[in-house]
Design a protein around this motif. Structure first.
Motif, mmCIF file in Angstrom:
data_model
loop_
_atom_site.group_PDB
_atom_site.id
_atom_site.type_symbol
_atom_site.label_atom_id
_atom_site.label_comp_id
_atom_site.label_asym_id
_atom_site.label_seq_id
_atom_site.Cartn_x
_atom_site.Cartn_y
_atom_site.Cartn_z
ATOM 1 N N PHE A 67 62.265 31.922 31.663
ATOM 2 C CA PHE A 67 61.777 32.648 30.491
ATOM 3 C C PHE A 67 60.533 31.977 29.925
ATOM 4 C CE2 PHE A 67 61.691 33.322 25.898
ATOM 5 C CZ PHE A 67 61.567 34.692 25.889
ATOM 6 N N ALA A 68 60.584 30.632 29.810
ATOM 7 C CA ALA A 68 59.444 29.929 29.233
ATOM 8 C C ALA A 68 58.204 30.100 30.107
ATOM 9 C CB ALA A 68 59.768 28.452 29.059
ATOM 10 N N SER A 69 58.389 30.125 31.448
ATOM 11 C CA SER A 69 57.204 30.204 32.297
ATOM 12 C C SER A 69 56.690 31.632 32.414
ATOM 13 C CB SER A 69 57.502 29.634 33.680
ATOM 14 O OG SER A 69 58.575 30.329 34.244
ATOM 15 N N ALA A 70 57.439 32.606 31.886
ATOM 16 C CA ALA A 70 56.919 33.977 31.884
ATOM 17 C C ALA A 70 55.756 34.121 30.911
ATOM 18 C CB ALA A 70 58.028 34.965 31.527
ATOM 19 N N VAL A 71 55.753 33.315 29.846
ATOM 20 C CA VAL A 71 54.675 33.438 28.855
ATOM 21 C C VAL A 71 53.314 33.035 29.446
ATOM 22 C CG1 VAL A 71 53.853 32.604 26.626
ATOM 23 C CG2 VAL A 71 56.223 33.227 26.901
ATOM 24 N N PRO A 72 53.194 31.867 30.102
ATOM 25 C CA PRO A 72 51.909 31.571 30.753
ATOM 26 C C PRO A 72 51.501 32.622 31.773
ATOM 27 C CG PRO A 72 53.272 29.608 30.731
ATOM 28 C CD PRO A 72 54.113 30.707 30.178
ATOM 29 N N LEU A 95 55.788 49.913 33.253
ATOM 30 C CA LEU A 95 56.611 49.006 34.048
ATOM 31 C C LEU A 95 56.747 47.653 33.355
ATOM 32 C CD1 LEU A 95 55.349 49.759 37.659
ATOM 33 C CD2 LEU A 95 57.384 50.583 36.525
ATOM 34 N N LEU A 96 55.602 47.138 32.847
ATOM 35 C CA LEU A 96 55.656 45.841 32.174
ATOM 36 C C LEU A 96 56.463 45.925 30.885
ATOM 37 C CD1 LEU A 96 51.981 44.743 32.746
ATOM 38 C CD2 LEU A 96 54.013 43.762 33.752
ATOM 39 N N ALA A 97 56.235 47.018 30.133
ATOM 40 C CA ALA A 97 56.986 47.175 28.890
ATOM 41 C C ALA A 97 58.471 47.279 29.190
ATOM 42 C CB ALA A 97 56.507 48.414 28.140
ATOM 43 N N GLY A 98 58.815 47.988 30.276
ATOM 44 C CA GLY A 98 60.225 48.108 30.653
ATOM 45 C C GLY A 98 60.828 46.744 30.904
ATOM 46 N N SER A 99 60.071 45.887 31.600
ATOM 47 C CA SER A 99 60.579 44.559 31.898
ATOM 48 C C SER A 99 60.754 43.740 30.623
ATOM 49 C CB SER A 99 59.614 43.871 32.853
ATOM 50 O OG SER A 99 60.109 42.645 33.214
ATOM 51 N N VAL A 100 59.726 43.763 29.770
ATOM 52 C CA VAL A 100 59.787 42.972 28.536
ATOM 53 C C VAL A 100 60.969 43.420 27.671
ATOM 54 C CG1 VAL A 100 58.616 42.574 26.345
ATOM 55 C CG2 VAL A 100 57.364 42.351 28.464
ATOM 56 N N LEU A 101 61.129 44.766 27.548
ATOM 57 C CA LEU A 101 62.207 45.262 26.691
ATOM 58 C C LEU A 101 63.579 44.954 27.284
ATOM 59 C CD1 LEU A 101 60.691 48.640 25.513
ATOM 60 C CD2 LEU A 101 61.002 46.566 24.200
ATOM 61 N N GLY B 80 53.760 41.335 25.293
ATOM 62 C CA GLY B 80 54.192 42.467 26.114
ATOM 63 C C GLY B 80 53.749 43.797 25.519
ATOM 64 N N LEU B 81 53.895 43.914 24.207
ATOM 65 C CA LEU B 81 53.555 45.161 23.535
ATOM 66 C C LEU B 81 52.055 45.425 23.609
ATOM 67 C CD1 LEU B 81 55.316 47.134 21.960
ATOM 68 C CD2 LEU B 81 54.489 46.076 19.882
ATOM 69 N N PHE B 82 51.270 44.373 23.349
ATOM 70 C CA PHE B 82 49.820 44.536 23.346
ATOM 71 C C PHE B 82 49.326 44.912 24.741
ATOM 72 C CE2 PHE B 82 45.401 42.944 23.071
ATOM 73 C CZ PHE B 82 45.016 43.716 22.005
#
Lengths: 446, 349
Positions: A67-72, A95-101, B80-82
């Motif tokens: 999870f932490a390495s997803a931010v970089p 697709l990205l929003a789906g993953s984040v949510l 993610g939202l942005f």
């Protein structure tokens, strides 16, 4: 942009992605392993509760790091390849929003309760939670893979006026390479995790007497790694055949097939770089490998790298990474087959395995990760120079960042990844040697 | 207000092309605000833990423990939202800010890994991980300040601005430390409170200086914003905002001065006032920028993804929002007041 900057940016992004990938694979595999332990424990076999207690800690560590390495990775997706989302934003954003949510939902609702709430709920409910965490991790991993495979086989969208416009979401989601990459990811996750677990168990058995639960995990892990590796081998061969038509340049680079022609061949090894690599080959296996190459529809000839002048993937990396992945896979297949055979033929007690075998098995942690990183290097550098196959090149979406900033940022990230990796293994060894104590977290008070 | 805006863009007010980007902008603003405020005290306590005596450090980090799960999510959600809603501005903004966002990535990663691994580490290794958490918090606060200053000058990071960027970064550390200190004052009595008061008093003027510095740069660097602030309708609102920021800073300072000697009654007041300052700063910034993401160049409608992609994202958000709200309300329920109720003194037998 200069070649150096492009290389730096690519390497930096690859390091971030593969760091995340390693822990994502471990997290995914362990989530299913924990579900298995939990179900067996619910069926009345208490030793699996003990196994769950230790491995849930490793899962928690892998989850934190993934999870932490997803931010970089997300930040670099914008800071290194700024124009990429401008081109494919219409496809990528859902697709990205789906993953984040999905990550948000299952992390906030399920993982916290699974890790910290076991005492406050009935056993069956907790078992259900563990299974749903496994489903959640799998779902959350699927949409980035969907995007990754779509970038290799962009179906269901047309490229016009500098950006992709979606025509059919069904074909975007089920693009031709998605089933292959999705299955490869899942099987790779099970193989690396099984190897990881058998490696840790082997190391434990060298250092201290094993409990019944540890022995059971050891046996299951060795057997599971054998099955998963065989499955992975079959899948790599099948997907190599299926993807050759979609990614012909990568297929040709993987086989070291330089000149297009009627007769296929595989270069087993090669020296030097670029063209010299294949020209000065040490061994060439003539007449085989046709199934892994794309064919020209008019002449029926196999398509070699000479057809992609200037637009071919970097041959050295693509060629060698595949061989490293296959070799390390074969080596571990040998080890786990040997261990499985001895468990079956001599004694079902894994501690009865010879010490040298257990010591070599403990190296399968490194072997599994080498296999995963090398395989990932093969598919990601094999797509070069394209970011989205056939339309968008990596150099055109690259950021205009000065080289010294790239070096500085990359070094900073590498140092942090190093700290995290060392910390992960320190905690793992400590837990494997001395056992783990539960961690508490209460709502609202501390 | 909505109608003329839609007409100016040549869209219907109820067309999804018009209201979807607007809705996503509002959501993004809320997530960023929540991140700055809720993750803010977390970052602040982390920054302070670097300067705290080693004996107090474990308690400071333990106080953060219940909120970590929720706190570390705001940045993730915001990014993610942005990324999903405004792909056409995403890369442009992110690549112009390469260095600060890389520092942000490093800081955030150190923070979450440092905190969680410390929780699970054997006792003798815990000091090491809490140090990493502190360093990560400092880096995160610095990068937020750098981002703010670069956004204020329109992403034009040139060599002339180095001192301004560094100044703002320092002030951001001070502002987060103030928030963290005010939160500690509210949560815990005893030595920690006394120290937090001193930390707060050191930080408050630097935080105020940073707020003034960013506003001045925003106004002088962008004539459009200067005109907007001076407009007849908004002029009085801008002045009111400024006066209330000033009043809030003065009140915080007064509160902190009295906290040591005479009064422990209103320990929540500095925290609430600092929160107000943060909210006002962000409302001011959002008001100044709206409807632009890159000033005078890229509006939120230019930057948004195609309407049908946005609609898909929107459906996901609508599904996730109630769950997210319930989760956050549940987590943050007992955020104000003392962490543990005070214990009655033990009288001699």
């Amino acid at each position: 942009m200069t070649h150096l900057a492009l290389w730096l940016a690519q390497t930096q992004f690859f390091i971030s992605l593969s760091f995340m990938l390693l822990f994502l694979l471990l997290e995914l595999g362990l989530a299913w392993a924990l579900a298995f332990f939990k179900l067996r424990a619910l069926a009345g076999n208490e030793q699996w509760t003990h196994a769950y207690r230790f491995w849930v800690r490793v899962f928690a560590l892998a989850f934190i790091l993934a999870f932490a390495s997803a931010v970089p990775v997300m930040i670099q997706f914008g800071s290194l390849w700024p124009a990429l989302l401008e081109r494919m934003g219409n496809v990528a954003s859902p697709l990205l929003a789906g993953s984040v949510l999905t990550i948000f939902l299952f992390k906030s609702c399920l993982v916290g309760a699974m890790l910290f709430g076991q005492r406050n709920m009935p056993r069956r409910l907790h078992g259900g939670l563990v299974v749903s965490v496994a489903v959640g991790v799998t779902l959350a991993a699927m949409s980035p893979i969907m995007l990754f495979s779509w970038m290799r086989t962009p179906a269901g969208a047309i490229f016009s006026d500098g950006q992709y416009i979606v025509t059919s979401w069904a074909s975007v989601v089920f693009n031709p390479s998605f089933p292959w990459y999705g299955m490869l990811f899942l099987v790779l996750a099970s193989a690396t995790t099984a190897l990881f677990m058998s490696g840790v168990s082997a190391l434990q058995s060298v250092r201290r007497p094993l409990l019944e639960a540890d022995k059971a995990v050891f046996r299951v892990a060795v057997r599971a790694s054998l099955i998963a590796l065989i499955l992975l081998g079959v899948l790599v061969a099948l997907s190599g055949r299926a993807l050759a038509d979609h990614e012909p340049a990568r297929a040709a680079a993987a086989l070291g097939y330089w000149h297009s022609g009627p007769e296929p061949s595989i270069a087993l090894v090669g020296r030097g770089g670029a063209q010299a690599l294949v020209e000065k080959h040490a061994g060439r296996w003539q007449g085989v490998g046709g199934m892994f190459l794309a064919r020209d529809s008019s002449t029926g000839h196999y398509r070699g790298l000479d057809q992609y002048s200037g637009m071919a993937p970097p041959q050295g990396v693509t060629f060698w990474s595949l061989r490293i992945a296959i070799l390390s896979g074969l080596f571990m297949l040998l080890l786990s087959a040997l261990a499985t055979w001895r468990l079956r033929a001599h004694s079902p007690d894994p501690v009865a395995l010879p010490r040298w075998l257990r010591k070599s098995l403990s190296w399968s942690i490194a072997g599994a990760w080498a296999m995963a990183v090398a395989g990932f290097a093969h598919v990601s550098f094999g797509a070069y120079p394209y970011a989205v196959s056939g339309t968008v090149t990596i150099s055109e979406v690259m950021a205009n960042v000065p080289v010294h900033q790239l070096v500085l940022g990359g070094l900073g990230l590498i140092v942090v990844y190093g700290f995290c990796m060392v910390g992960f293994f320190q905690l793992l060894w400590h837990g494997a040697r001395y056992g783990v104590v539960p961690v508490a977290r209460h709502r609202g008070r501390a | 207000m909505i109608e003329p805006l839609a007409l100016a863009l040549g869209l219907q007010a109820n067309a999804p092309e018009f209201w979807l980007p607007l809705a996503f902008m509002a959501l993004f603003f809320l997530v960023v605000l929540a991140g700055v405020v809720l993750d803010g005290f977390d970052i602040g306590v982390g920054c302070l833990s670097v300067f705290a005596p080693a004996a107090l450090r474990p308690r400071m980090l333990a106080l953060l423990s219940p909120w970590r799960d929720a706190n570390e999510f705001w940045l993730f959600l915001g990014i993610g939202l942005f990324m999903a809603a405004f792909p056409h501005a995403w890369g442009r903004i992110m690549s112009a800010l390469y260095l600060p966002v890389t520092i942000l990535a490093i800081g955030t990663m150190l923070r979450s890994v440092g905190f969680e691994l410390r929780l699970r580490a054997p006792r003798e290794q815990q000091a090491y991980w809490s140090r990493l958490f502190g360093v990560g918090s400092l880096l995160t606060a610095l990068s937020h300040g750098m981002l703010l200053s670069l956004i204020a000058v329109g992403y034009a990071g040139s060599a002339d601005l180095v001192w301004f960027v560094l100044f703002t970064a320092g002030c951001a550390v001070a502002a987060y430390s103030l928030l963290g200190a005010a939160w500690l004052i509210m949560r815990e009595a005893g030595e920690l409170r006394a120290r937090a008061v001193f930390w707060g008093r050191r930080c408050v003027r630097w935080a105020a200086a940073g707020a003034v510095g960013v506003s001045v740069a925003l106004a002088l660097g962008n004539p459009g914003i200067f005109l907007k602030w001076g407009g007849s309708a908004s002029g009085s609102a801008v002045v009111a905002l400024w006066l209330s920021m000033l009043a809030a800073f003065v009140c915080i300072e007064l509160c902190l001065q009295r906290m040591i000697n005479s009064s422990h009654r209103n320990t929540a007041l500095p925290f609430i006032l600092t929160l107000l300052v943060f909210v006002m700063t962000f409302v001011g910034l959002a008001y100044s920028f709206f409807p632009y993401l890159v000033l005078d160049e890229l509006t939120i409608w230019d930057a948004a993804a195609a309407a049908d992609s946005l609609q898909l994202v929107f459906i996901g958000v609508v599904v996730a929002l109630p769950i997210a709200l319930a989760f956050n309300i549940r987590v943050y329920w007992r955020m104000f007041g003392l962490s543990l109720p005070p214990e009655p003194p033990t009288f001699g037998r």
